[in-house]
Design a protein around this motif. Structure first.
Motif, PDB file in Angstrom:
ATOM      1  N   LEU A  29       0.810  -1.173  -0.160  1.00 51.42           N
ATOM      2  CA  LEU A  29       0.040  -0.103   0.105  1.00 51.42           C
ATOM      3  C   LEU A  29       0.907   1.149   0.073  1.00 51.42           C
ATOM      4  N   PRO A  30       0.460   2.415  -0.718  1.00 49.53           N
ATOM      5  CA  PRO A  30       1.384   3.484  -0.442  1.00 49.53           C
ATOM      6  C   PRO A  30       1.302   4.095   0.777  1.00 49.53           C
ATOM      7  N   GLU A  31       2.166   5.080   0.849  1.00 47.77           N
ATOM      8  CA  GLU A  31       1.964   5.747   2.093  1.00 47.77           C
ATOM      9  C   GLU A  31       0.531   6.691   2.206  1.00 47.77           C
ATOM     10  N   PHE A  32       0.215   6.912   3.290  1.00 48.07           N
ATOM     11  CA  PHE A  32      -1.118   7.320   3.384  1.00 48.07           C
ATOM     12  C   PHE A  32      -1.239   8.531   4.599  1.00 48.07           C
ATOM     13  N   ASP A  33      -1.409   9.808   4.389  1.00 47.72           N
ATOM     14  CA  ASP A  33      -1.198  10.668   5.274  1.00 47.72           C
ATOM     15  C   ASP A  33      -2.166  11.957   4.893  1.00 47.72           C
ATOM     16  N   ASP A  34      -2.165  13.007   5.715  1.00 43.16           N
ATOM     17  CA  ASP A  34      -3.280  14.209   5.520  1.00 43.16           C
ATOM     18  C   ASP A  34      -3.092  14.816   3.994  1.00 43.16           C
ATOM     19  N   ALA A  35      -1.872  14.567   3.527  1.00 50.95           N
ATOM     20  CA  ALA A  35      -1.643  15.319   2.228  1.00 50.95           C
ATOM     21  C   ALA A  35      -1.826  14.479   1.118  1.00 50.95           C
ATOM     22  N   SER A  36      -2.553  13.134   1.431  1.00 50.05           N
ATOM     23  CA  SER A  36      -2.711  12.358   0.444  1.00 50.05           C
ATOM     24  C   SER A  36      -3.698  12.686  -0.729  1.00 50.05           C
ATOM     25  N   ASP A  37      -3.908  12.483  -1.926  1.00 50.78           N
ATOM     26  CA  ASP A  37      -4.890  12.786  -2.787  1.00 50.78           C
ATOM     27  C   ASP A  37      -5.506  11.685  -3.264  1.00 50.78           C
ATOM     28  N   PRO A  38      -6.951  11.546  -2.970  1.00 50.16           N
ATOM     29  CA  PRO A  38      -7.544  10.309  -3.670  1.00 50.16           C
ATOM     30  C   PRO A  38      -7.498   9.893  -4.917  1.00 50.16           C
ATOM     31  N   ILE A  39      -7.221  11.085  -5.660  1.00 47.39           N
ATOM     32  CA  ILE A  39      -7.333  10.985  -7.410  1.00 47.39           C
ATOM     33  C   ILE A  39      -6.044  10.169  -7.686  1.00 47.39           C
ATOM     34  N   ALA A  40      -5.162  10.714  -7.005  1.00 44.97           N
ATOM     35  CA  ALA A  40      -3.547  10.142  -7.590  1.00 44.97           C
ATOM     36  C   ALA A  40      -3.448   8.797  -7.048  1.00 44.97           C
ATOM     37  N   LEU A  41      -4.264   8.564  -5.790  1.00 39.12           N
ATOM     38  CA  LEU A  41      -4.274   7.142  -5.280  1.00 39.12           C
ATOM     39  C   LEU A  41      -5.048   6.189  -6.433  1.00 39.12           C
ATOM     40  N   PHE A  42      -5.993   6.537  -6.516  1.00 38.93           N
ATOM     41  CA  PHE A  42      -6.972   5.989  -7.518  1.00 38.93           C
ATOM     42  C   PHE A  42      -6.152   5.720  -8.933  1.00 38.93           C
ATOM     43  N   ASP A  43      -5.602   6.838  -9.301  1.00 42.04           N
ATOM     44  CA  ASP A  43      -4.606   6.679 -10.430  1.00 42.04           C
ATOM     45  C   ASP A  43      -3.843   5.318 -10.376  1.00 42.04           C
ATOM     46  N   THR A  44      -3.051   5.566  -9.352  1.00 43.11           N
ATOM     47  CA  THR A  44      -2.106   4.194  -9.212  1.00 43.11           C
ATOM     48  C   THR A  44      -2.831   2.817  -8.924  1.00 43.11           C
ATOM     49  N   TRP A  45      -4.037   2.794  -8.182  1.00 44.76           N
ATOM     50  CA  TRP A  45      -4.783   1.625  -8.255  1.00 44.76           C
ATOM     51  C   TRP A  45      -5.222   1.097  -9.380  1.00 44.76           C
ATOM     52  N   PHE A  46      -5.752   2.320 -10.247  1.00 44.40           N
ATOM     53  CA  PHE A  46      -6.295   1.998 -11.844  1.00 44.40           C
ATOM     54  C   PHE A  46      -5.186   1.382 -12.688  1.00 44.40           C
ATOM     55  N   ASN A  47      -3.944   1.725 -12.555  1.00 45.62           N
ATOM     56  CA  ASN A  47      -2.870   1.538 -13.435  1.00 45.62           C
ATOM     57  C   ASN A  47      -2.503   0.086 -13.024  1.00 45.62           C
ATOM     58  N   ASP A  48      -2.439  -0.009 -11.602  1.00 41.40           N
ATOM     59  CA  ASP A  48      -2.176  -1.600 -11.365  1.00 41.40           C
ATOM     60  C   ASP A  48      -3.450  -2.375 -11.854  1.00 41.40           C
ATOM     61  N   ALA A  49      -4.548  -1.998 -11.568  1.00 35.95           N
ATOM     62  CA  ALA A  49      -5.705  -2.929 -12.434  1.00 35.95           C
ATOM     63  C   ALA A  49      -5.352  -3.191 -13.686  1.00 35.95           C
TER      64      ALA A  49
END
Ligand SMILES: Cc1cc2nc3c(=O)[nH]c(=O)nc-3n(C[C@H](O)[C@H](O)[C@H](O)COP(=O)(O)O)c2cc1C
Ligand SMILES: Cc1ncc(COP(=O)(O)O)c(C=O)c1O
Length: 220
Positions: free
Chosen positions: A21-41
């Motif tokens: 899992l990527p690092e997850f903190d208050d600065a995290s951006d859900p769209i960037a995380l979605f992008d990572t997960w969508f690429n993985d998929a």
């Protein structure tokens, strides 16, 4: 996704985490995380990783769900295309609240999205429509999406009718067909873990006019 990660996915299927899992903190951006997960998929070889369930609600509170294909996403939201006369579109006209759900089974990942919709611009819808193959364009004209067939051959006959009407010409973009953009205010990333002790990483914002997401985790 590396070969090793694919093997780990296979061996951990149904019982544990396959990817870090990527690092997850208050600065995290859900769209960037979605992008990572969508690429993985996409890289995992899952068929139609862009398939997403869309849930709408009728005026009297009856929810309904169906699959669509997500054609784009960015900071503004998640876009799918459909017939504006369909059941889902009528319900979205009446009630802009919507929920999306994606499940990437080999990755043991689920993403929940809640938000409100707006229509894509005419230009955006036309651009996407014009990129489709001719058969799907004619099909969009022929299908009175979500209406009952008045006789068994109605759809076939309408396809023929529009093939003739547009014979030798470009199939124009029908104004009754276009996109909905889901603007998220809640996103949850679920990662499967052993013993059902899954991770749930959540993002919520109270104000649609800025990009300030609050982050928290939920018990599985
Ligand atoms: C994998 C999959 C992808 C689909 N993608 C779309 C889509 O992008 N747009 C669409 O209008 N219908 C799509 N459909 C059909 C819808 O699920 C649904 O049957 C149709 O939109 C009518 O829904 P409604 O009557 O609730 O409006 C898809 C179906 C499946 C199984
Ligand atoms: C009725 C309908 N519209 C749109 C789509 C998805 O868009 P496209 O055909 O442009 O890939 C689908 C996909 O299954 C569909 O069934």
């Amino acid at each position: 996704m590396t070969f090793l990660e694919k093997i780990r996915c296979l061996f951990t299927f149904g019982q544990g985490v396959a990817l870090s899992l990527p690092e997850f903190d208050d600065a995290s951006d859900p769209i960037a995380l979605f992008d990572t997960w969508f690429n993985d998929a996409n890289k995992s070889g899952i068929l139609l990783p862009e398939a997403v369930s869309v849930s709408t609600c009728s005026k009297d509170g009856q929810p309904s769900s169906r699959m669509v294909l997500m054609k784009s996403f960015d900071e503004r939201g998640f876009v799918f295309y459909t017939n504006y006369g369909s059941r889902k579109s009528h319900e979205l006209e009446d009630n802009q609240k919507v929920a999306l759900l994606l499940h990437w089974n080999v990755l043991q990942r689920q993403v929940r999205i809640e938000g409100t919709v707006e229509k894509t611009t005419l230009e955006e819808s036309a651009n996407y429509f014009n990129s489709r193959d001719r058969g799907s364009k004619v099909g969009a004209w022929a299908s009175k999406q979500s209406q009952q067939l008045t006789h068994p051959n109605e759809l076939k006959e309408r396809v023929k009718q529009f093939e003739q009407e547009f014979s030798g010409k470009d199939v124009p973009h029908p104004e009754f067909w276009g996109g909905w953009r889901v603007k998220p205010h809640y996103m949850e990333f679920w990662q499967g873990r052993t013993s059902r002790l899954h991770d749930r990483l959540c993002f919520e914002k109270n104000d649609q006019t800025n990009n300030d997401w609050q982050t928290f985790k939920l018990h599985p």
